[in-house]
Design a protein around this motif. Sequence first.
Motif, PDB file in Angstrom:
ATOM      1  N   THR B  11      36.539  36.020  38.450  1.00  0.00           N
ATOM      2  CA  THR B  11      37.802  36.202  38.685  1.00  0.00           C
ATOM      3  C   THR B  11      38.482  37.021  37.565  1.00  0.00           C
ATOM      4  N   VAL B  12      38.997  38.086  37.821  1.00  0.00           N
ATOM      5  CA  VAL B  12      39.538  39.133  36.939  1.00  0.00           C
ATOM      6  C   VAL B  12      40.808  39.362  37.250  1.00  0.00           C
ATOM      7  N   ILE B  13      41.659  39.267  36.138  1.00  0.00           N
ATOM      8  CA  ILE B  13      43.066  39.568  36.128  1.00  0.00           C
ATOM      9  C   ILE B  13      43.360  40.882  35.243  1.00  0.00           C
ATOM     10  N   VAL B  14      43.744  42.068  35.894  1.00  0.00           N
ATOM     11  CA  VAL B  14      43.686  43.159  35.284  1.00  0.00           C
ATOM     12  C   VAL B  14      44.856  44.034  35.655  1.00  0.00           C
ATOM     13  N   ASP B  15      45.158  45.012  34.937  1.00  0.00           N
ATOM     14  CA  ASP B  15      46.206  46.090  35.332  1.00  0.00           C
ATOM     15  C   ASP B  15      45.759  46.868  36.526  1.00  0.00           C
ATOM     16  N   GLY B  16      46.399  46.959  37.833  1.00  0.00           N
ATOM     17  CA  GLY B  16      46.105  47.730  38.861  1.00  0.00           C
ATOM     18  C   GLY B  16      45.441  48.995  38.868  1.00  0.00           C
ATOM     19  N   LYS B  17      45.743  49.821  37.917  1.00  0.00           N
ATOM     20  CA  LYS B  17      45.302  50.898  37.567  1.00  0.00           C
ATOM     21  C   LYS B  17      43.763  50.884  37.430  1.00  0.00           C
ATOM     22  N   LEU B  18      43.394  49.774  36.848  1.00  0.00           N
ATOM     23  CA  LEU B  18      41.738  49.704  36.828  1.00  0.00           C
ATOM     24  C   LEU B  18      41.006  49.111  38.126  1.00  0.00           C
ATOM     25  N   GLU B  19      41.850  48.889  39.204  1.00  0.00           N
ATOM     26  CA  GLU B  19      41.336  48.162  40.456  1.00  0.00           C
ATOM     27  C   GLU B  19      40.124  49.034  40.984  1.00  0.00           C
ATOM     28  N   ASP B  20      40.270  50.245  41.329  1.00  0.00           N
ATOM     29  CA  ASP B  20      39.386  50.945  42.059  1.00  0.00           C
ATOM     30  C   ASP B  20      38.059  51.243  41.236  1.00  0.00           C
ATOM     31  N   GLN B  21      38.151  51.228  39.969  1.00  0.00           N
ATOM     32  CA  GLN B  21      37.201  51.636  39.100  1.00  0.00           C
ATOM     33  C   GLN B  21      36.403  50.126  39.157  1.00  0.00           C
ATOM     34  N   LEU B  22      37.143  49.090  38.826  1.00  0.00           N
ATOM     35  CA  LEU B  22      36.243  47.954  38.764  1.00  0.00           C
ATOM     36  C   LEU B  22      35.502  47.309  40.048  1.00  0.00           C
ATOM     37  N   VAL B  23      36.066  47.669  41.181  1.00  0.00           N
ATOM     38  CA  VAL B  23      35.466  46.809  42.355  1.00  0.00           C
ATOM     39  C   VAL B  23      34.283  47.944  42.720  1.00  0.00           C
ATOM     40  N   LYS B  24      34.421  49.322  42.527  1.00  0.00           N
ATOM     41  CA  LYS B  24      33.445  50.114  42.740  1.00  0.00           C
ATOM     42  C   LYS B  24      32.262  49.695  41.853  1.00  0.00           C
ATOM     43  N   ARG B  25      32.325  49.389  40.513  1.00  0.00           N
ATOM     44  CA  ARG B  25      31.307  48.922  39.795  1.00  0.00           C
ATOM     45  C   ARG B  25      30.932  47.747  40.199  1.00  0.00           C
ATOM     46  N   PHE B  26      31.664  46.733  40.764  1.00  0.00           N
ATOM     47  CA  PHE B  26      31.149  45.424  41.076  1.00  0.00           C
ATOM     48  C   PHE B  26      30.231  45.710  42.068  1.00  0.00           C
ATOM     49  N   CYS B  27      30.572  46.532  43.267  1.00  0.00           N
ATOM     50  CA  CYS B  27      29.568  46.572  44.215  1.00  0.00           C
ATOM     51  C   CYS B  27      28.395  47.300  43.933  1.00  0.00           C
ATOM     52  N   LYS B  28      28.324  48.360  42.821  1.00  0.00           N
ATOM     53  CA  LYS B  28      27.295  48.856  42.340  1.00  0.00           C
ATOM     54  C   LYS B  28      26.222  47.859  41.920  1.00  0.00           C
ATOM     55  N   LEU B  29      26.827  46.784  41.364  1.00  0.00           N
ATOM     56  CA  LEU B  29      26.359  45.662  40.373  1.00  0.00           C
ATOM     57  C   LEU B  29      25.726  44.837  41.385  1.00  0.00           C
ATOM     58  N   GLY B  30      26.169  44.822  42.701  1.00  0.00           N
ATOM     59  CA  GLY B  30      25.577  43.657  43.644  1.00  0.00           C
ATOM     60  C   GLY B  30      26.422  43.010  44.633  1.00  0.00           C
ATOM     61  N   ALA B  31      28.019  43.092  44.233  1.00  0.00           N
ATOM     62  CA  ALA B  31      28.658  42.211  45.040  1.00  0.00           C
ATOM     63  C   ALA B  31      28.826  43.026  46.623  1.00  0.00           C
ATOM     64  N   LYS B  32      28.923  41.885  47.470  1.00  0.00           N
ATOM     65  CA  LYS B  32      29.196  42.297  48.823  1.00  0.00           C
ATOM     66  C   LYS B  32      30.409  42.421  49.290  1.00  0.00           C
ATOM     67  N   GLY B  33      31.249  42.090  48.529  1.00  0.00           N
ATOM     68  CA  GLY B  33      32.533  42.124  48.883  1.00  0.00           C
ATOM     69  C   GLY B  33      33.715  41.418  47.751  1.00  0.00           C
ATOM     70  N   TYR B  34      34.927  41.494  47.995  1.00  0.00           N
ATOM     71  CA  TYR B  34      35.942  41.272  46.881  1.00  0.00           C
ATOM     72  C   TYR B  34      37.186  40.983  47.489  1.00  0.00           C
ATOM     73  N   THR B  35      38.182  40.083  46.875  1.00  0.00           N
ATOM     74  CA  THR B  35      39.435  39.718  47.593  1.00  0.00           C
ATOM     75  C   THR B  35      40.392  40.246  46.353  1.00  0.00           C
ATOM     76  N   ILE B  36      41.600  40.832  46.631  1.00  0.00           N
ATOM     77  CA  ILE B  36      42.236  41.246  45.726  1.00  0.00           C
ATOM     78  C   ILE B  36      43.816  40.470  46.085  1.00  0.00           C
ATOM     79  N   VAL B  37      44.535  39.862  45.146  1.00  0.00           N
ATOM     80  CA  VAL B  37      45.901  39.697  45.294  1.00  0.00           C
ATOM     81  C   VAL B  37      46.602  40.168  44.148  1.00  0.00           C
ATOM     82  N   GLU B  38      48.061  40.496  44.606  1.00  0.00           N
ATOM     83  CA  GLU B  38      48.817  41.033  43.590  1.00  0.00           C
ATOM     84  C   GLU B  38      49.423  39.899  42.737  1.00  0.00           C
TER      85      GLU B  38
END
Lengths: 101, 101, 101
Positions: B11-38
């Motif tokens: 679980t990561v809590i972070v500024d929304g401006k980092l969302e795209d960068q992080l989820v792309k990297r998570f998927c590259k590292l092997g994540a098959k999916g993710y869930t985001i809540v404001e």
Amino acid sequence: MANLVTVSRVTVIVDGKLEDQLVKRFCKLGAKGYTIVECRGRGEHEIVEDVLSGATRVRIETIVQPSVATEIMKYLHDPQFINDALTVCVETVQVDPGDRF
Amino acid sequence: MANLVTVSRVTVIVDGKLEDQLVKRFCKLGAKGYTIVECRGRGEHEIVEDVLSGATRVRIETIVQPSVATEIMKYLHDPQFINDALTVCVETVQVDPGDRF
Amino acid sequence: MANLVTVSRVTVIVDGKLEDQLVKRFCKLGAKGYTIVECRGRGEHEIVEDVLSGATRVRIETIVQPSVATEIMKYLHDPQFINDALTVCVETVQVDPGDRF
């Protein structure tokens, strides 16, 4: 997972009107931060209340030292909250030892 | 509980401006999916920042193999994030062995 | 932490169109309440679906006895959901013994 340390995460689901009071107290008890999400739901108390009041509900979570989690649990079971639709649980989570909680 | 297998949830809590960068990297590292809540909240870094920037904050969670969680934790502790208000923890969760994570 | 008891928390991420059906069934299976948050995300199934349908996605969590969590997991792996973008996991959480779950 190497190098991680174990701390506690407390999750509270409660009427939004209690948000300010609770997070202030959590910080006084030692929480370094918290996260809030608007939510909705149902529990044993809240079915009628929500209809009558249009109350919003929030999900508050805070990652803290286990001793702080114990204090938060004690506080939330104070008689003052006995009539509130308040749900709380504690989990074990792992964090980086360099991060402050 | 019979038949379930143990994996990790990050679980990561972070500024929304980092969302795209992080989820792309998570998927590259092997994540098959993710869930985001404001979400909103407070931590040691973000009190001033939020006031000045009106930044949105997001809560990202991803259920992954323990080895992927380790890689995600390493990535999030890269010096590039040292000034970001970033909170992260890892938990153990149980999933059905037929579900892919 | 003294005095706490261990129960299960089930977290489900699913298309909002299934919300009513699922929470009704969870309550029939023994859940005393649930919490819902609107969310968005990505998984193996849902990339195309979300674009085509504009579907909303919800994150449902319910704290229950371990035996109820087992029944919920069984239900969610029923063939009727095989084409749904449904993610589910179970965690161990601790609650006050005086709170009813």
